[in-house]
Design a protein around this motif. Structure first.
Motif, PDB file in Angstrom:
ATOM      1  N   UNK A  83       0.845  -1.198   0.000  1.00 47.31           N
ATOM      2  CA  UNK A  83       0.000   0.000   0.000  1.00 47.31           C
ATOM      3  C   UNK A  83       0.877   1.243   0.000  1.00 47.31           C
ATOM      4  N   UNK A  84       0.246   2.411   0.021  1.00 58.56           N
ATOM      5  CA  UNK A  84       0.996   3.667  -0.049  1.00 58.56           C
ATOM      6  C   UNK A  84       1.903   3.878   1.151  1.00 58.56           C
ATOM      7  N   UNK A  85       1.559   3.279   2.306  1.00 62.00           N
ATOM      8  CA  UNK A  85       2.403   3.416   3.492  1.00 62.00           C
ATOM      9  C   UNK A  85       3.281   2.187   3.740  1.00 62.00           C
ATOM     10  N   UNK A  86       3.433   1.355   2.701  1.00 60.61           N
ATOM     11  CA  UNK A  86       4.387   0.256   2.773  1.00 60.61           C
ATOM     12  C   UNK A  86       3.901  -1.027   3.411  1.00 60.61           C
ATOM     13  N   UNK A  87       2.616  -1.138   3.721  1.00 62.52           N
ATOM     14  CA  UNK A  87       2.085  -2.360   4.319  1.00 62.52           C
ATOM     15  C   UNK A  87       1.779  -3.399   3.236  1.00 62.52           C
ATOM     16  N   UNK A  88       2.020  -4.661   3.564  1.00 58.35           N
ATOM     17  CA  UNK A  88       1.803  -5.744   2.596  1.00 58.35           C
ATOM     18  C   UNK A  88       0.330  -6.118   2.529  1.00 58.35           C
ATOM     19  N   UNK A  89      -0.214  -6.115   1.320  1.00 57.25           N
ATOM     20  CA  UNK A  89      -1.617  -6.426   1.072  1.00 57.25           C
ATOM     21  C   UNK A  89      -1.688  -7.643   0.151  1.00 57.25           C
ATOM     22  N   UNK A  90      -2.583  -8.565   0.467  1.00 60.14           N
ATOM     23  CA  UNK A  90      -2.809  -9.721  -0.407  1.00 60.14           C
ATOM     24  C   UNK A  90      -4.027  -9.442  -1.288  1.00 60.14           C
ATOM     25  N   UNK A  91      -3.810  -9.593  -2.575  1.00 59.98           N
ATOM     26  CA  UNK A  91      -4.856  -9.266  -3.548  1.00 59.98           C
ATOM     27  C   UNK A  91      -5.205 -10.511  -4.350  1.00 59.98           C
ATOM     28  N   UNK A  92      -6.492 -10.825  -4.400  1.00 60.28           N
ATOM     29  CA  UNK A  92      -6.988 -11.961  -5.172  1.00 60.28           C
ATOM     30  C   UNK A  92      -7.795 -11.410  -6.343  1.00 60.28           C
ATOM     31  N   UNK A  93      -7.278 -11.611  -7.567  1.00 58.69           N
ATOM     32  CA  UNK A  93      -7.916 -11.017  -8.749  1.00 58.69           C
ATOM     33  C   UNK A  93      -8.034 -12.050  -9.857  1.00 58.69           C
ATOM     34  N   UNK A 131      -1.150   0.390  -8.964  1.00 61.29           N
ATOM     35  CA  UNK A 131      -2.415   0.997  -8.522  1.00 61.29           C
ATOM     36  C   UNK A 131      -2.554   0.950  -7.009  1.00 61.29           C
ATOM     37  N   UNK A 132      -2.319  -0.220  -6.409  1.00 60.61           N
ATOM     38  CA  UNK A 132      -2.493  -0.364  -4.962  1.00 60.61           C
ATOM     39  C   UNK A 132      -1.536   0.541  -4.204  1.00 60.61           C
ATOM     40  N   UNK A 133      -0.373   0.788  -4.774  1.00 61.78           N
ATOM     41  CA  UNK A 133       0.609   1.659  -4.128  1.00 61.78           C
ATOM     42  C   UNK A 133       0.156   3.102  -3.977  1.00 61.78           C
ATOM     43  N   UNK A 134      -0.956   3.459  -4.593  1.00 60.32           N
ATOM     44  CA  UNK A 134      -1.477   4.828  -4.474  1.00 60.32           C
ATOM     45  C   UNK A 134      -2.461   4.987  -3.319  1.00 60.32           C
ATOM     46  N   UNK A 135      -2.864   3.887  -2.710  1.00 63.91           N
ATOM     47  CA  UNK A 135      -3.940   3.935  -1.715  1.00 63.91           C
ATOM     48  C   UNK A 135      -3.459   3.431  -0.356  1.00 63.91           C
ATOM     49  N   UNK A 136      -4.147   3.906   0.686  1.00 64.51           N
ATOM     50  CA  UNK A 136      -3.886   3.444   2.047  1.00 64.51           C
ATOM     51  C   UNK A 136      -4.680   2.167   2.314  1.00 64.51           C
ATOM     52  N   UNK A 137      -4.313   1.403   3.347  1.00 62.71           N
ATOM     53  CA  UNK A 137      -5.086   0.194   3.680  1.00 62.71           C
ATOM     54  C   UNK A 137      -6.551   0.502   3.974  1.00 62.71           C
TER      55      UNK A 137
END
Length: 271
Positions: A83-93, A131-137
Motif C-alpha cells: 500500500x501507499x504506506x508500505x504495508x503488505x496487502x494480499x490481492x486476489x484477482x 495501482x495499490x501503491x497509491x492507496x492506504x489500507x
C-alpha cells in the motif's frame, strides 16, 4: 494367380501412404477455436492472412496447424502488493480475456502458446502493484475497491492490447490486510459510526428543543394578545352571558345581580 501377390503388395503400400498422407493433410478445428498455419517450406507462421476457422481443413502434410482457443477465458492470480504506506496487502484477482482473433498469427509468432504466463499475468501483477501503491489500507478495505479494480483494468488493457490480447475485464475478488491493521481499521470505523450516531442524536435533540421553544413562544404570544384584548367591559359582558346561561339550568340556584366582585352577578346554591 502367382502374380497377384506381387501386384497387390505395391498397391497396399500405396493405399497406406495415401491414408497417412490424407491423415496428415486434414485438420479439424473445434468450436471456439482457430488455427495458426505454419508453413515449413513457405516462410513459417502465416501472419498476413486470417487464421483457420472452425471446421475441416486440408493442409500440406509438411505444414503444421497450431490450434488456439479464441473464446473468452478467465485466469486467476493471487498477489502480494504494498500500500501507499508500505504495508503488505494480499490481492486476489481474475481477468477475462481472449486472443485478438485477427492477429492470432502474430500472437503465436511473437509470444507463443504460453502467452498468458509470458504477457498477461506479469502485466496484471505490475498494474496491481502500481495501482495499490497509491492507496492506504483504509481505502483498500472500505471505499476504493471499485476504483482500484477499474484502474488495474485500464492499465493492464493499455499494455496488452499492443500484445495481441483482448482484455475484457479485471475483477478484484478479495483484499486481505494484516490482521492487526484490519482490526485497527474496523475499530476506527466503529468509532466513526458511533460518533456519527452521537452527532445525529445531538442534532435531533437540538431540533426538538428549538421546536419546543418555538411552540412556547407561540403560546406566550397568543396569551399576551388574548390578555391585552380582554378589557373590563368585555369580561363583564362575558360574565353576564355566562350568568344568563346558568340561570336557564334546571338546578336550583339564587342569582344576586350586582353583588359579585366588580358588580358581576353572584350565583348562590347548586342543588
Amino acid at each position: 494367380m502367382e502374380k497377384l501377390p506381387k501386384i497387390g503388395l505395391p498397391i497396399l503400400i500405396l493405399i497406406i501412404i495415401a491414408i497417412v498422407f490424407i491423415s496428415k493433410s486434414t485438420v479439424t478445428i473445434g468450436s471456439g477455436e482457430a488455427g495458426v498455419l505454419y508453413r515449413t517450406f513457405g516462410g513459417g507462421v502465416v501472419t498476413d492472412k486470417p487464421p483457420l476457422g472452425e471446421g475441416f481443413h486440408l493442409v500440406a502434410p509438411w505444414n503444421k496447424v497450431i490450434v488456439y482457443e479464441v473464446r473468452q477465458q478467465e485466469v486467476f492470480e493471487k498477489m502480494q502488493v504494498l500500500s501507499s504506506n508500505g504495508l503488505e496487502i494480499k490481492l486476489d484477482a481474475s481477468a477475462w480475456f481472449q486472443p485478438d482473433y485477427a492477429k492470432l498469427g502474430l500472437l503465436h509468432q511473437q509470444k507463443g502458446e504460453n502467452y498468458v504466463a509470458r504477457v498477461l499475468l506479469p502485466t496484471i501483477r505490475s498494474a496491481a502493484r502500481s495501482v495499490v501503491g497509491r492507496y492506504t489500507p483504509e481505502q483498500l478495505y472500505s471505499s476504493k475497491r471499485d476504483a482500484i479494480q477499474k484502474e488495474i483494468f485500464e492499465e493492464t488493457k493499455k499494455i496488452v492490447e499492443n500484445q495481441f490480447i483482448q482484455l475484457n475485464e479485471v475483477l478484484v475478488r478479495d483484499v486481505t490486510l494484516p490482521p492487526t491493521i484490519k482490526e485497527a481499521i474496523e475499530r476506527k470505523l466503529r468509532q466513526e459510526q458511533e460518533a456519527l450516531e452521537y452527532e445525529f442524536r445531538l442534532e435531533k435533540a437540538r431540533k426538538e428543543a428549538e421546536r419546543q421553544k418555538i411552540d412556547a413562544e407561540g403560546k406566550a404570544t397568543a396569551n399576551k394578545i388574548l390578555n391585552e384584548s380582554l378589557t373590563d367591559k368585555i369580561l363583564k359582558e362575558k360574565g353576564i352571558q355566562a350568568t344568563l346561561e346558568l340561570s336557564k339550568s334546571p338546578n336550583a340556584k339564587v342569582v344576586v345581580v350586582g353583588s359579585g366582585k366588580d358588580g358581576m352577578p353572584l350565583i348562590l346554591g347548586n342543588q
